[in-house]
Motif scaffolding. Sequence first.
Motif, PDB file in Angstrom:
ATOM      1  N   ILE A 192       0.857  -1.188   0.000  1.00 32.24           N
ATOM      2  CA  ILE A 192       0.000   0.000   0.000  1.00 32.24           C
ATOM      3  C   ILE A 192       0.894   1.239   0.000  1.00 32.24           C
ATOM      4  CG2 ILE A 192      -1.726   1.316   1.300  1.00 32.24           C
ATOM      5  CD1 ILE A 192      -2.740  -1.320   2.423  1.00 32.24           C
ATOM      6  N   ASN A 193       0.642   2.137  -0.944  1.00 32.03           N
ATOM      7  CA  ASN A 193       1.362   3.411  -0.955  1.00 32.03           C
ATOM      8  C   ASN A 193       0.716   4.398   0.014  1.00 32.03           C
ATOM      9  OD1 ASN A 193       3.165   2.505  -2.960  1.00 32.03           O
ATOM     10  ND2 ASN A 193       1.656   2.993  -4.566  1.00 32.03           N
ATOM     11  N   CYS A 194      -0.588   4.505  -0.053  1.00 32.40           N
ATOM     12  CA  CYS A 194      -1.353   5.351   0.864  1.00 32.40           C
ATOM     13  C   CYS A 194      -2.825   5.080   0.625  1.00 32.40           C
ATOM     14  CB  CYS A 194      -1.036   6.843   0.675  1.00 32.40           C
ATOM     15  SG  CYS A 194      -1.257   7.433  -1.031  1.00 32.40           S
ATOM     16  N   GLY A 195      -3.628   5.365   1.614  1.00 30.63           N
ATOM     17  CA  GLY A 195      -5.050   5.104   1.463  1.00 30.63           C
ATOM     18  C   GLY A 195      -5.894   5.980   2.368  1.00 30.63           C
ATOM     19  N   LEU A 196      -7.104   6.261   1.922  1.00 31.91           N
ATOM     20  CA  LEU A 196      -8.050   7.066   2.695  1.00 31.91           C
ATOM     21  C   LEU A 196      -9.448   6.491   2.509  1.00 31.91           C
ATOM     22  CD1 LEU A 196      -9.113   9.548   4.270  1.00 31.91           C
ATOM     23  CD2 LEU A 196      -9.081  10.819   2.097  1.00 31.91           C
ATOM     24  N   ILE A 197     -10.080   6.165   3.628  1.00 28.92           N
ATOM     25  CA  ILE A 197     -11.499   5.801   3.619  1.00 28.92           C
ATOM     26  C   ILE A 197     -12.215   6.912   4.363  1.00 28.92           C
ATOM     27  CG2 ILE A 197     -13.219   4.089   4.300  1.00 28.92           C
ATOM     28  CD1 ILE A 197     -11.005   1.994   4.249  1.00 28.92           C
ATOM     29  N   GLY A 198     -12.807   7.813   3.591  1.00 28.56           N
ATOM     30  CA  GLY A 198     -13.409   9.001   4.185  1.00 28.56           C
ATOM     31  C   GLY A 198     -14.884   9.110   3.871  1.00 28.56           C
ATOM     32  N   PHE A 199     -15.638   9.639   4.826  1.00 29.85           N
ATOM     33  CA  PHE A 199     -17.063   9.867   4.637  1.00 29.85           C
ATOM     34  C   PHE A 199     -17.408  11.250   5.177  1.00 29.85           C
ATOM     35  CE2 PHE A 199     -16.645   5.281   4.916  1.00 29.85           C
ATOM     36  CZ  PHE A 199     -17.475   4.820   3.895  1.00 29.85           C
ATOM     37  N   THR A 200     -18.252  11.951   4.440  1.00 29.69           N
ATOM     38  CA  THR A 200     -18.839  13.186   4.941  1.00 29.69           C
ATOM     39  C   THR A 200     -20.278  12.883   5.328  1.00 29.69           C
ATOM     40  OG1 THR A 200     -17.411  14.628   3.634  1.00 29.69           O
ATOM     41  CG2 THR A 200     -19.507  15.545   4.375  1.00 29.69           C
ATOM     42  N   VAL A 201     -20.650  13.242   6.556  1.00 26.46           N
ATOM     43  CA  VAL A 201     -21.966  12.900   7.090  1.00 26.46           C
ATOM     44  C   VAL A 201     -22.841  14.150   7.083  1.00 26.46           C
ATOM     45  CG1 VAL A 201     -23.224  11.894   9.034  1.00 26.46           C
ATOM     46  CG2 VAL A 201     -20.871  11.168   8.564  1.00 26.46           C
ATOM     47  N   ARG A 202     -23.991  14.008   6.458  1.00 25.96           N
ATOM     48  CA  ARG A 202     -24.954  15.109   6.405  1.00 25.96           C
ATOM     49  C   ARG A 202     -26.312  14.583   6.841  1.00 25.96           C
ATOM     50  NH1 ARG A 202     -22.276  14.973   1.512  1.00 25.96           N
ATOM     51  NH2 ARG A 202     -20.762  16.666   1.134  1.00 25.96           N
ATOM     52  N   ASN A 203     -26.819  15.121   7.943  1.00 24.52           N
ATOM     53  CA  ASN A 203     -28.127  14.723   8.475  1.00 24.52           C
ATOM     54  C   ASN A 203     -28.269  13.210   8.586  1.00 24.52           C
ATOM     55  OD1 ASN A 203     -30.704  15.169   9.521  1.00 24.52           O
ATOM     56  ND2 ASN A 203     -31.666  15.132   7.497  1.00 24.52           N
ATOM     57  N   GLY A 204     -27.219  12.562   9.079  1.00 24.47           N
ATOM     58  CA  GLY A 204     -27.277  11.140   9.354  1.00 24.47           C
ATOM     59  C   GLY A 204     -26.957  10.235   8.191  1.00 24.47           C
ATOM     60  N   VAL A 205     -26.659  10.797   7.008  1.00 22.99           N
ATOM     61  CA  VAL A 205     -26.311   9.994   5.838  1.00 22.99           C
ATOM     62  C   VAL A 205     -24.850  10.250   5.496  1.00 22.99           C
ATOM     63  CG1 VAL A 205     -26.773   9.526   3.405  1.00 22.99           C
ATOM     64  CG2 VAL A 205     -28.673  10.011   4.962  1.00 22.99           C
ATOM     65  N   ALA A 206     -24.061   9.179   5.446  1.00 26.86           N
ATOM     66  CA  ALA A 206     -22.625   9.288   5.183  1.00 26.86           C
ATOM     67  C   ALA A 206     -22.348   8.969   3.716  1.00 26.86           C
ATOM     68  CB  ALA A 206     -21.853   8.328   6.085  1.00 26.86           C
ATOM     69  N   ALA A 207     -21.650   9.885   3.044  1.00 23.49           N
ATOM     70  CA  ALA A 207     -21.287   9.697   1.641  1.00 23.49           C
ATOM     71  C   ALA A 207     -19.782   9.504   1.533  1.00 23.49           C
ATOM     72  CB  ALA A 207     -21.719  10.911   0.821  1.00 23.49           C
ATOM     73  N   ALA A 208     -19.350   8.553   0.676  1.00 26.19           N
ATOM     74  CA  ALA A 208     -17.918   8.321   0.454  1.00 26.19           C
ATOM     75  C   ALA A 208     -17.284   9.605  -0.066  1.00 26.19           C
ATOM     76  CB  ALA A 208     -17.722   7.185  -0.535  1.00 26.19           C
ATOM     77  N   ASP A 209     -16.214  10.066   0.627  1.00 28.03           N
ATOM     78  CA  ASP A 209     -15.656  11.374   0.277  1.00 28.03           C
ATOM     79  C   ASP A 209     -14.184  11.480   0.646  1.00 28.03           C
ATOM     80  OD1 ASP A 209     -15.639  13.955  -0.684  1.00 28.03           O
ATOM     81  OD2 ASP A 209     -16.438  14.840   1.158  1.00 28.03           O
ATOM     82  N   PRO A 210     -13.268  10.789  -0.021  1.00 31.66           N
ATOM     83  CA  PRO A 210     -13.488   9.666  -0.927  1.00 31.66           C
ATOM     84  C   PRO A 210     -13.030   8.381  -0.255  1.00 31.66           C
ATOM     85  CG  PRO A 210     -11.352  10.577  -1.349  1.00 31.66           C
ATOM     86  CD  PRO A 210     -11.886  11.293  -0.130  1.00 31.66           C
TER      87      PRO A 210
END
Length: 718
Positions: A553-571
């Motif tokens: 693995i070179n680098c990795g990010l599992i990110g989510f932005t949460v808006r009103n209880g719904v989390a979207a992959a970001d990124p």
Amino acid sequence: MADRELPPVADDVPPPPAETPAAPPRRGRPRWLTILLRVVLGIFIALFLVWAILFITKGRFLKGTFEKIASSSAERQVRVAGDFQLYFNPINLKFLAEGLTVSNPEWAGGGNFLEARKFDSQIATFTFLFGQRRINWLGLDGARVDLAWDADHRRNSWTFGDPNAKGEPFDMPVIRQAAVSNSGLRYSDPSMRILANVRFRTVEARDSKVANAVRFDGDGRARGIPFTLTGALLSPNAALAGGQTQLALIVRAVDAVGTVTGTLPEPTVIEGSDLKVDLRGRNLANLFEVFGLTVPDTRRYHLASALTKRSEEWRFTGLRGTFGDSDLSGAFSVFQREPRMYLTADLATRRLDMIDVAPFIGYNPDRLDKQGKAGTVTRVGGTPRLLPDTPLNVDALKNFDAKVNWTVRQVRSENVPISNIKLGLSLDDRLLKLSPLNFTMARGTVLSDISINARRAPVFTDYDIRLTPTPMGRLLAGFGVAEAGTSGTISARVKMTGSGNSVHDSLASSNGRIAFIMPKGSFWTRNIQLSEIDVGTFIQKMFEDKLKEPVQINCGLIGFTVRNGVAAADPILIDTQKNVMLGRGGFSFKTEAIDLAFRADSKKFSLFAGQSPVGINGYFAEPGFDVISPELVGRAGIGLGLAAVATPIGGLLAFVDVGDAKSAACGPILAGATAKAQRTTKGKPRDDVGAGTTSKDEDGKASGEEKKKQRKKFLGIF
């Protein structure tokens, strides 16, 4: 003439008598001293006459005067229906009243605060003059005392004088000895929902070690919960040194039994006592509820400690015991303060069972004990729910403030190694803070600061949880990841706020960000290659016996932005030596539904590449995997068409990956940046990480059909 007497010559004249010196004048007593002595003597004689009159008459003639003065001073009606005595016997004040009644204040709705068929007492005179109330002897027969608070817990029946004055704490006089028969006490507090009735009786003891025993029993309800009590005060024989009183008390409430034993300095004095407390029951939360306090549910418990009182502090020391399969030791104190009770505690646990941790976030420990992991899942509208929905007891938080420090050495857990928990809890007027809430997890450290503000309705919670760099091999060893060959680490941060009285409701309305960051390192598990769905790479590794080669693995990010209880992959973006793994979609804290798609684009040519997303769907409690996705089926259809029209070799063209995946710039990834900030190694914006929405398309723009499906999944809207 010869016979004539001649005058005496000078030598023959006798000397005149010598003068006696005058005696010195006698000094009289100073006038002021004489007056003082006469005044003192007069006062003494007057006092003696008063004493004699009172002693002879027993002060019965003062009955009317007593009723008038007592009624005026207390602003209550004080009456003595029968015999009345008030005199010095010989020094201590003797007071006897038959048919004594003292009325309640008007706000109490009538009745009497005190009524006694016979009230007999000897009051220590000198201590009384110096403000210390001590009754050397008290005899009660047919007595009833009504101790009551008003509905606002502002006035009480034992504070005399102005009926609208703020109620004072109950200050019990020191009673050295007592004989009580057919008597009782009633206590009521509407604001605390407490009603108790206690009955007293005196038993003459035959044991030479004690003079008598005042036994009592009672019952009542506290916040709707019934309780009973029995006990005794064993007064020692005067020949015994120290003169302390033995106390034995047993209280039963709901499923709990508490015993209190030990010595009191005086029968009615708790200050400086030396007591032992033993508590056992099924759920500690039920016992605390009796006192209007809230703690998480527990399994069966047994706790013991020493108890004493210092001023406003009730001090429990040497605490030792168990709850569930966990141990507990330490000390805590309860302070009787205004406007709220105050609790402090320093607690320690050597081994904490994971089931006993569950109640702190709202799970039922008994259910977990019986059902295991299945006990965390409930069903709402036919769908499984994992997040606990037990509401916080906001009303109980109004009753007390607290400051608690708790350390845990080891947590008994199946999959994730957890140890060295350090919890600092503070509660100030319904503002609950868990700061710090730190623990070691797989040689990494979780640092948490959580604020739960119950001053607002609904409760407002601020989550800030950080994971320091943690070895993935150790962290995920319980989930099939090989620790050998895995050198990668992972760090994380969850920063969100939400409103709601339960964990589920709070997260269902939350806003914020979740990010897991992986710096350079190796990672090995058989599933990593399967998740990439690179059939060509998998076959090559299988035939070349390189299946156990770690993924770099070179680098990795599992990110989510949460808006009103719904989390979207970001990124979701993981750059490996041979692939770029991408994830899009999201999940919902409202319905706990998951709709994610992962794919791996190869950096090198691959002949057999499905190059199609792997779907993760279902719910938190029941996740599902969709390996054969519509895209893969479509590609298979194209391949079959080419094979039919051209040649079988032509059918393979549909599965060829030319290996044009763009390597990711690790700077934005390691900074936990959003999708818009991600770049390739050449500095160009990435166009394959979505746009921080729940869409599974590369451009982040969902189709109408996808929006409709996700609205149903994430929001429960049809």
